[in-house]
Design an enzyme around this catalytic site. Structure first.
Site, PDB file in Angstrom:
ATOM      1  N   CYS A  48       0.854  -1.194   0.000  1.00 16.28           N
ATOM      2  CA  CYS A  48       0.000   0.000   0.000  1.00 16.28           C
ATOM      3  C   CYS A  48       0.891   1.245   0.000  1.00 16.28           C
ATOM      4  N   HIS A  49       0.350   2.359  -0.469  1.00 16.80           N
ATOM      5  CA  HIS A  49       1.151   3.587  -0.461  1.00 16.80           C
ATOM      6  C   HIS A  49       1.544   4.014   0.935  1.00 16.80           C
ATOM      7  N   THR A  50       0.800   3.559   1.928  1.00 16.78           N
ATOM      8  CA  THR A  50       1.171   3.908   3.305  1.00 16.78           C
ATOM      9  C   THR A  50       2.453   3.177   3.724  1.00 16.78           C
ATOM     10  N   HIS A  70       0.768  -4.168   5.774  1.00 12.48           N
ATOM     11  CA  HIS A  70      -0.476  -4.190   6.556  1.00 12.48           C
ATOM     12  C   HIS A  70      -1.667  -4.653   5.727  1.00 12.48           C
ATOM     13  N   GLU A  71      -1.388  -5.320   4.586  1.00 10.45           N
ATOM     14  CA  GLU A  71      -2.482  -5.756   3.724  1.00 10.45           C
ATOM     15  C   GLU A  71      -2.290  -7.250   3.463  1.00 10.45           C
ATOM     16  N   CYS A 100     -11.626  -4.092  19.806  1.00 10.82           N
ATOM     17  CA  CYS A 100     -11.655  -4.863  21.066  1.00 10.82           C
ATOM     18  C   CYS A 100     -13.066  -5.044  21.606  1.00 10.82           C
ATOM     19  N   CYS A 103     -13.400  -1.017  24.664  1.00 14.23           N
ATOM     20  CA  CYS A 103     -12.867   0.302  25.018  1.00 14.23           C
ATOM     21  C   CYS A 103     -13.918   1.395  24.756  1.00 14.23           C
ATOM     22  N   CYS A 106     -14.680   1.747  21.011  1.00 17.82           N
ATOM     23  CA  CYS A 106     -15.494   0.649  20.464  1.00 17.82           C
ATOM     24  C   CYS A 106     -16.927   0.723  20.968  1.00 17.82           C
ATOM     25  N   CYS A 114     -10.493   1.884  17.503  1.00 16.26           N
ATOM     26  CA  CYS A 114     -10.319   1.222  18.802  1.00 16.26           C
ATOM     27  C   CYS A 114      -9.078   1.776  19.515  1.00 16.26           C
ATOM     28  N   ARG A 118      -3.664   0.907  20.313  1.00 18.35           N
ATOM     29  CA  ARG A 118      -3.153   1.922  19.384  1.00 18.35           C
ATOM     30  C   ARG A 118      -1.854   2.571  19.865  1.00 18.35           C
ATOM     31  N   CYS A 177      -6.697  -3.437   3.787  1.00 21.85           N
ATOM     32  CA  CYS A 177      -6.584  -1.980   3.769  1.00 21.85           C
ATOM     33  C   CYS A 177      -7.388  -1.365   2.618  1.00 21.85           C
ATOM     34  N   ARG A 373      -2.685  -2.362  -7.649  1.00 21.38           N
ATOM     35  CA  ARG A 373      -2.171  -3.074  -6.479  1.00 21.38           C
ATOM     36  C   ARG A 373      -1.229  -4.188  -6.933  1.00 21.38           C
TER      37      ARG A 373
HETATM   38  N1  LIG Z   1      -7.242   6.779   5.403  1.00 25.13           N
HETATM   39  C1  LIG Z   1      -6.980   5.510   5.226  1.00 25.13           C
HETATM   40  O1  LIG Z   1      -7.422   4.656   5.980  1.00 25.13           O
HETATM   41  C2  LIG Z   1      -6.119   5.098   4.098  1.00 25.13           C
HETATM   42  C3  LIG Z   1      -5.394   6.013   3.387  1.00 25.13           C
HETATM   43  N2  LIG Z   1      -4.601   5.630   2.343  1.00 25.13           N
HETATM   44  C4  LIG Z   1      -3.938   6.692   1.604  1.00 25.13           C
HETATM   45  O2  LIG Z   1      -4.736   6.989   0.463  1.00 25.13           O
HETATM   46  C5  LIG Z   1      -3.937   7.603  -0.538  1.00 25.13           C
HETATM   47  C6  LIG Z   1      -4.200   6.964  -1.884  1.00 25.13           C
HETATM   48  O3  LIG Z   1      -3.696   5.652  -1.919  1.00 25.13           O
HETATM   49  P1  LIG Z   1      -3.550   4.862  -3.310  1.00 25.13           P
HETATM   50  O4  LIG Z   1      -4.824   4.884  -4.057  1.00 25.13           O
HETATM   51  O5  LIG Z   1      -2.962   3.558  -2.988  1.00 25.13           O
HETATM   52  O6  LIG Z   1      -2.488   5.837  -4.025  1.00 25.13           O
HETATM   53  P2  LIG Z   1      -2.047   6.011  -5.548  1.00 25.13           P
HETATM   54  O7  LIG Z   1      -0.762   6.774  -5.531  1.00 25.13           O
HETATM   55  O8  LIG Z   1      -2.105   4.705  -6.253  1.00 25.13           O
HETATM   56  O9  LIG Z   1      -3.184   6.920  -6.175  1.00 25.13           O
HETATM   57  C7  LIG Z   1      -3.168   8.295  -6.126  1.00 25.13           C
HETATM   58  C8  LIG Z   1      -3.568   8.821  -7.497  1.00 25.13           C
HETATM   59  O10 LIG Z   1      -3.651  10.241  -7.411  1.00 25.13           O
HETATM   60  C9  LIG Z   1      -2.982  10.798  -8.547  1.00 25.13           C
HETATM   61  N3  LIG Z   1      -2.581  12.156  -8.259  1.00 25.13           N
HETATM   62  C10 LIG Z   1      -1.385  12.615  -7.825  1.00 25.13           C
HETATM   63  N4  LIG Z   1      -1.408  13.960  -7.700  1.00 25.13           N
HETATM   64  C11 LIG Z   1      -2.656  14.340  -8.061  1.00 25.13           C
HETATM   65  C12 LIG Z   1      -3.282  15.615  -8.164  1.00 25.13           C
HETATM   66  N5  LIG Z   1      -2.647  16.731  -7.861  1.00 25.13           N
HETATM   67  N6  LIG Z   1      -4.575  15.654  -8.557  1.00 25.13           N
HETATM   68  C13 LIG Z   1      -5.240  14.512  -8.877  1.00 25.13           C
HETATM   69  N7  LIG Z   1      -4.667  13.287  -8.826  1.00 25.13           N
HETATM   70  C14 LIG Z   1      -3.405  13.212  -8.415  1.00 25.13           C
HETATM   71  C15 LIG Z   1      -1.840   9.830  -8.787  1.00 25.13           C
HETATM   72  O11 LIG Z   1      -1.305   9.981 -10.080  1.00 25.13           O
HETATM   73  P3  LIG Z   1       0.210   9.433 -10.387  1.00 25.13           P
HETATM   74  O12 LIG Z   1       0.073   7.969 -10.550  1.00 25.13           O
HETATM   75  O13 LIG Z   1       0.605  10.128 -11.644  1.00 25.13           O
HETATM   76  O14 LIG Z   1       1.025   9.840  -9.186  1.00 25.13           O
HETATM   77  C16 LIG Z   1      -2.557   8.505  -8.599  1.00 25.13           C
HETATM   78  O15 LIG Z   1      -3.229   8.114  -9.780  1.00 25.13           O
HETATM   79  C17 LIG Z   1      -2.487   7.486  -0.038  1.00 25.13           C
HETATM   80  O16 LIG Z   1      -2.160   8.725   0.567  1.00 25.13           O
HETATM   81  C18 LIG Z   1      -2.581   6.394   1.018  1.00 25.13           C
HETATM   82  O17 LIG Z   1      -1.545   6.500   1.968  1.00 25.13           O
HETATM   83  C19 LIG Z   1      -4.518   4.334   1.938  1.00 25.13           C
HETATM   84  C20 LIG Z   1      -5.224   3.390   2.605  1.00 25.13           C
HETATM   85  C21 LIG Z   1      -6.043   3.671   3.761  1.00 25.13           C
HETATM   86  N1  LIG Z   2       1.232   7.461  11.073  1.00 25.72           N
HETATM   87  C1  LIG Z   2       0.765   8.575  10.295  1.00 25.72           C
HETATM   88  C2  LIG Z   2      -0.710   8.424   9.941  1.00 25.72           C
HETATM   89  C3  LIG Z   2      -0.964   7.247   9.075  1.00 25.72           C
HETATM   90  C4  LIG Z   2      -2.435   7.076   8.860  1.00 25.72           C
HETATM   91  O1  LIG Z   2      -3.170   8.028   8.767  1.00 25.72           O
HETATM   92  N2  LIG Z   2      -2.867   5.850   8.768  1.00 25.72           N
HETATM   93  C5  LIG Z   2      -4.237   5.555   8.458  1.00 25.72           C
HETATM   94  C6  LIG Z   2      -4.290   4.323   7.696  1.00 25.72           C
HETATM   95  S1  LIG Z   2      -3.444   4.459   6.214  1.00 25.72           S
HETATM   96  C7  LIG Z   2      -3.470   2.950   5.603  1.00 25.72           C
HETATM   97  O2  LIG Z   2      -2.924   2.659   4.609  1.00 25.72           O
HETATM   98  C8  LIG Z   2      -5.054   5.295   9.699  1.00 25.72           C
HETATM   99  O3  LIG Z   2      -5.898   4.448   9.779  1.00 25.72           O
HETATM  100  N3  LIG Z   2      -4.872   6.057  10.689  1.00 25.72           N
HETATM  101  C9  LIG Z   2      -5.543   5.895  11.927  1.00 25.72           C
HETATM  102  C10 LIG Z   2      -4.597   5.448  12.980  1.00 25.72           C
HETATM  103  O4  LIG Z   2      -5.043   5.213  14.100  1.00 25.72           O
HETATM  104  O5  LIG Z   2      -3.418   5.285  12.667  1.00 25.72           O
HETATM  105  C11 LIG Z   2       0.955   9.901  10.992  1.00 25.72           C
HETATM  106  O6  LIG Z   2       1.335   9.916  12.163  1.00 25.72           O
HETATM  107  O7  LIG Z   2       0.730  10.905  10.295  1.00 25.72           O
HETATM  108 ZN   LIG Z   3      -2.886   0.839   3.484  1.00 19.78          ZN
HETATM  109 ZN   LIG Z   4     -11.656  -0.999  21.329  1.00 21.41          ZN
END
Ligand SMILES: NC(=O)C1=CN([C@@H]2O[C@H](COP(=O)(O)OP(=O)(O)OC[C@H]3O[C@@H](n4cnc5c(N)ncnc54)[C@H](OP(=O)(O)O)[C@@H]3O)[C@@H](O)[C@H]2O)C=CC1
Ligand SMILES: N[C@@H](CCC(=O)N[C@@H](CSC=O)C(=O)NCC(=O)O)C(=O)O
Ligand SMILES: [Zn+2]
Ligand SMILES: [Zn+2]
Length: 379
Positions: A48-50, A70-71, A100, A103, A106, A114, A118, A177, A373
């Protein structure tokens, strides 16, 4: 009971020794699970990008040396004392958002965040503040409570869920994820049916949002991405339109363009880029009075979001979601069933496969622009 239960297992893990360094496959010792812990043989993991975000050093919580990932999907090898929720041989998905059920978080019914593990999770440790991973006597940090870039990992029992054994782990690992996050980001909000939606960023997360918004019945789904190659992907997943912000007339801001073509703005927008300027545009593309913008992307250390407060005063809502607001132990088995019934797409997202020895190439794939992916075979 497995023959390895209670013993330290030696296996291969991809270790990141320092920020910005490539992963190195090392022999690691994985200690047996302690009370309320589960040791899992990881068979497959997505990247994942994270993972890349933390590897690169942009994560303020990043700690090294660390075993990222994490995936994942795997099989329970052994369990510690007091574990009742999973058993040896179960097919499982580790959960970076624990559940859990006890907490304050939850029990609130208001969040999936949760609080049970954490704090130690953020310190790269198990709940007893120690690590189960060692290399030549040196402790290695866990990551997100999951560390799926190891052939064996140990997780808290609140951080794992058993899933239907007939589901292929090389696919349902992605529910750990990306796909779940995107699904939850849409279905946990009321009112998307019949609404207009814009999704910024068409990676796995944005495409998952597009796909779910389409299934839920959004009337108009505008995909926004700077990568022209994503247009076909977005349309395949259900986008009705594609806009490349880099192709707008000079000086035209994407939010102004979107407001113009939607008679005042979007009902719902999503950031799936992690770029704080894009997050602002997504908020400002929302309709006055009711538009809701959801931040999904993770931004680098030091980055902050900003907008004129007037944007909020005039009725736009800025919110965010982690793991899509999904409670993993309760909801993942159902998502697996939806996948098995053909109602939830997963296979479509897997564009690349790598052997474990090629995991760094998997990270390179992610930057190439044509990878949605990459799934790594951990055998
Ligand atoms: N909140 C959560 O729980 C989670 C958050 N995330 C986060 O979500 C985000 C996306 O993940 P993922 O889909 O895997 O990432 P990707 O990098 O695969 O997708 C992002 C897309 O956005 C495009 N992009 C880049 N800059 C711009 C812009 N200025 N305007 C429009 N599009 C743009 C990228 O293009 P290009 O390919 O050209 O760079 C790419 O196609 C990441 O930051 C990841 O860490 C992931 C999982 C869970
Ligand atoms: N550690 C980072 C924050 C990272 C983050 O926001 N993680 C997401 C999941 S991203 C998955 O690919 C998330 O679920 N956050 C909630 C959490 O409890 O971590 C930072 O400190 O900026
Ligand atoms: Zn992720
Ligand atoms: Zn909990």
């Amino acid at each position: 009971m497995s023959s390895t239960a209670g013993t330290t297992i030696k296996c291969k893990a991809a270790v990141c020794w320092g920020a910005g360094e490539p992963l190195k496959i090392e022999e690691v010792e994985v200690a047996p699970p302690q009370a309320h812990e589960v040791r899992i043989k990881i068979l497959y993991t997505g990247i994942c990008h994270t993972d890349e975000y933390t590897r690169s050093g942009k994560d303020p919580e990043g700690l090294f040396p660390v075993i990222l990932g994490h995936e994942g999907g795997g099989v329970v090898e052994s369990v510690g004392e007091g574990v009742t929720s999973v058993a040896v041989g179960d097919h499982v998905v580790p959960l970076y958002t624990a559940e859990c059920r006890e907490c304050k978080f939850c029990k609130s019914g208001k969040t999936n965040l949760c609080g049970k593990v954490r704090t130690t999770q953020g310190q790269g440790l198990m709940p007893d503040s120690t690590s189960r991973f060692k290399i030549n006597g040196q402790s290695i940090h866990h990551f997100m409570g999951t560390s799926t870039f190891s052939q064996y990992t140990v997780v808290a029992d609140v951080s794992v869920v058993a899933v239907n054994k007939s589901a292929p782990l090389e696919k349902v690992c992605l529910l750990g994820c990306g796909i779940t996050t995107a699904w939850g980001a849409v279905v946990k909000q009321q009112g998307i049916k019949g609404s207009n939606v814009a999704v910024f960023g068409c990676g796995a997360i944005g495409l998952g949002v597009i796909s779910t918004a389409s299934v839920v019945g959004a009337s108009r789904i505008i995909a926004v991405d700077t990568n022209p190659g994503k247009e076909a992907w977005a349309k395949k997943m259900g986008a009705t339109e594609f806009v490349n912000p880099a192709k707008l007339p000079e000086g035209k801001r994407i939010q102004d363009y979107l407001v113009e073509i939607t008679d005042g703005g979007l009902d719902f927008t999503f950031d799936a880029t992690g770029n704080v300027h894009v997050m602002r545009a997504a908020l400002e593309a929302c309709h006055k009075g009711w538009g809701v913008s959801t931040v999904i992307g993770v931004a680098a250390a030091g980055q902050e979001i900003s907008t004129r407060p007037f944007q909020l005063v005039t009725g736009r809502t800025w919110r965010g979601t982690a793991f899509g607001g999904v409670k993993g132990r309760t909801e993942l088995p159902g998502l697996v069933e939806e996948y098995l019934q053909g109602k939830l797409k997963i296979d479509e997202y897997v564009t690349h496969h790598r052997k474990f020895a090629e995991i760094n190439e998997g990270f390179h794939d992610m930057h190439a622009g044509d990878c949605i992916r990459c799934v790594v075979d951990m055998s």
